[in-house]
Design a protein around this motif. Structure first.
Motif, short mmCIF file in Angstrom:
data_model
loop_
_atom_site.label_atom_id
_atom_site.label_comp_id
_atom_site.label_asym_id
_atom_site.label_seq_id
_atom_site.Cartn_x
_atom_site.Cartn_y
_atom_site.Cartn_z
N SER A 255 0.56 -1.36 0.45
CA SER A 255 0.02 0.06 0.01
C SER A 255 0.75 1.37 -0.02
N GLU B 206 0.04 4.29 -2.73
CA GLU B 206 0.41 5.85 -2.31
C GLU B 206 1.47 6.56 -2.95
N CYS C 79 1.75 7.82 4.31
CA CYS C 79 0.79 8.13 5.32
C CYS C 79 1.29 9.58 4.99
N ALA D 118 -1.71 2.70 11.20
CA ALA D 118 -2.97 2.93 10.46
C ALA D 118 -3.73 2.91 11.31
N THR D 119 -4.82 2.44 10.96
CA THR D 119 -6.12 2.22 11.70
C THR D 119 -6.31 0.79 12.07
N ALA E 187 -8.71 -2.18 11.87
CA ALA E 187 -9.39 -2.93 11.84
C ALA E 187 -9.67 -4.08 11.82
N GLU F 203 -11.92 -6.10 7.00
CA GLU F 203 -11.96 -4.74 6.31
C GLU F 203 -10.16 -4.32 6.39
N HIS F 204 -10.35 -3.76 5.43
CA HIS F 204 -8.59 -3.49 5.63
C HIS F 204 -8.03 -2.49 6.43
N ASP F 205 -7.22 -2.66 7.34
CA ASP F 205 -6.62 -1.40 7.68
C ASP F 205 -6.25 -0.26 7.19
N GLU F 206 -6.72 0.63 7.68
CA GLU F 206 -6.21 1.96 7.26
C GLU F 206 -5.23 2.82 6.64
N ASN F 207 -4.43 3.09 6.13
CA ASN F 207 -3.11 4.07 6.70
C ASN F 207 -3.79 5.79 6.73
#
Length: 299
Positions: free
Chosen positions: A119, A123, A131, A153-154, A156, A160-164
């Motif tokens: 990821s 980006e 990030c 990252a959050t 999840a 679900e996907h972790d989110e950067n």
């Protein structure tokens, strides 16, 4: 739609209260209030926990984490209290069970990257940042970064996907002091792990950690520097500009996206069971990573 293809029923053990079924681990609380963490042989890919297990995977993850915890203890304390099997637990829990401190967990995946891929690469290709951190021009898949970076990252839920997220967002969520401590600890642990792995012919491309608080003390929790939480690449085959061979779920992902599997990851259908040759090849990769890192044979 994603998550468990077949969600397992937790094993009931006298004196233990089941708290949570994760992608790989079952979490219990004992009568003393400690956490009991049991690493299964489950494997996940593309946000699905697959119906096929990889034999010994949970034990390999547990034993490798313990090996790393010993080598990181001067940098940050860890959550392990005991490896003793709880009374009444099934024999299969041997070697895959940790009794741990009950921490106040920080709701952030603490990711360190020393190389560009995944990821972060996606980006970078769009914005030349990861990030929110600006990176030099000219990097490609597998490039070593000028210095390791903290790219949180959050966390999840299963499926679900972790989110950067940016460092500033972490500071907003958990406070500036905690964010600074997380960044410092993450980069220190990554750097130690990178150097040790490099001596053994393995590149630690990136990894994620979880931390919690025991009072005011920041503590390293969950697993650490395993093939499930890290990208390990054989150093002698590193070649920036392409996807790198790795010690992880590569065989699983490749088969699931092949015509042979017959599965469309964009559909809402769950993935099929893995064939034996994929199971065997994946297990061999986990074993090889363990043996190369620790210098001991897996029996």
């Amino acid at each position: 739609m994603s998550g468990f293809v077949e969600k397992p029923e937790p094993i009931e053990v006298p004196g233990l209260v089941h708290l949570h079924t994760g992608k790989v681990r079952e979490l219990y609380r004992n009568e003393a209030g400690d956490l009991v963490m049991v690493a299964s042989d489950r494997i996940s890919a593309y946000d699905w926990v697959l119906p096929t297990e990889i034999p010994d995977k949970g034990r390999i993850l547990t034993q490798l984490s313990l090996w790393w915890f010993d080598r990181l203890s001067d940098l940050v304390p860890n959550h392990v209290l005991s490896t003793d099997l709880p009374a009444g637990a099934p024999a299969d829990w041997e070697g895959r069970t940790l009794v741990c401190k009950n921490l106040e967990m920080v709701p952030v995946e603490c990711v360190a990257r020393g190389y560009l891929t995944g990821s972060g690469l996606a980006e970078y290709n769009e914005t030349r940042t990861v990030c929110g951190l600006a990176l030099p021009e000219g990097l490609t898949d597998g490039s070593e970064l000028p210095a390791p970076i903290f790219t949180p990252a959050t966390k999840a839920e299963v499926g679900e996907h972790d989110e950067n997220v940016s460092y500033e967002e972490v500071a907003r969520r958990v406070g500036a002091d905690t964010a600074a401590r997380l960044r410092q600890a993450t980069l220190a642990v990554y750097s130690r792990g990178r150097d040790i792995a490099r001596e053994r012919g393995i590149i630690l491309a990136d990894t994620k950690f979880e931390f919690g608080f025991d009072g005011e003390t920041l503590v390293l929790a969950d697993e650490v520097l395993t093939a499930d939480s890290s990208r390990f690449w054989p150093a002698d085959r590193w070649e920036p500009g392409r996807a790198q061979p790795s010690y992880d779920k590569q065989f699983v992902r490749d088969w699931l996206t092949s015509a042979e599997s017959g599965w469309d990851r964009r559909s809402e259908q769950p993935p099929p069971a893995l064939p034996q040759q994929v199971v065997d090849a994946t297990r061999a990769k986990y074993v090889e990573a363990y043996e190369r890192l620790t210098g001991t044979s897996w029996s």
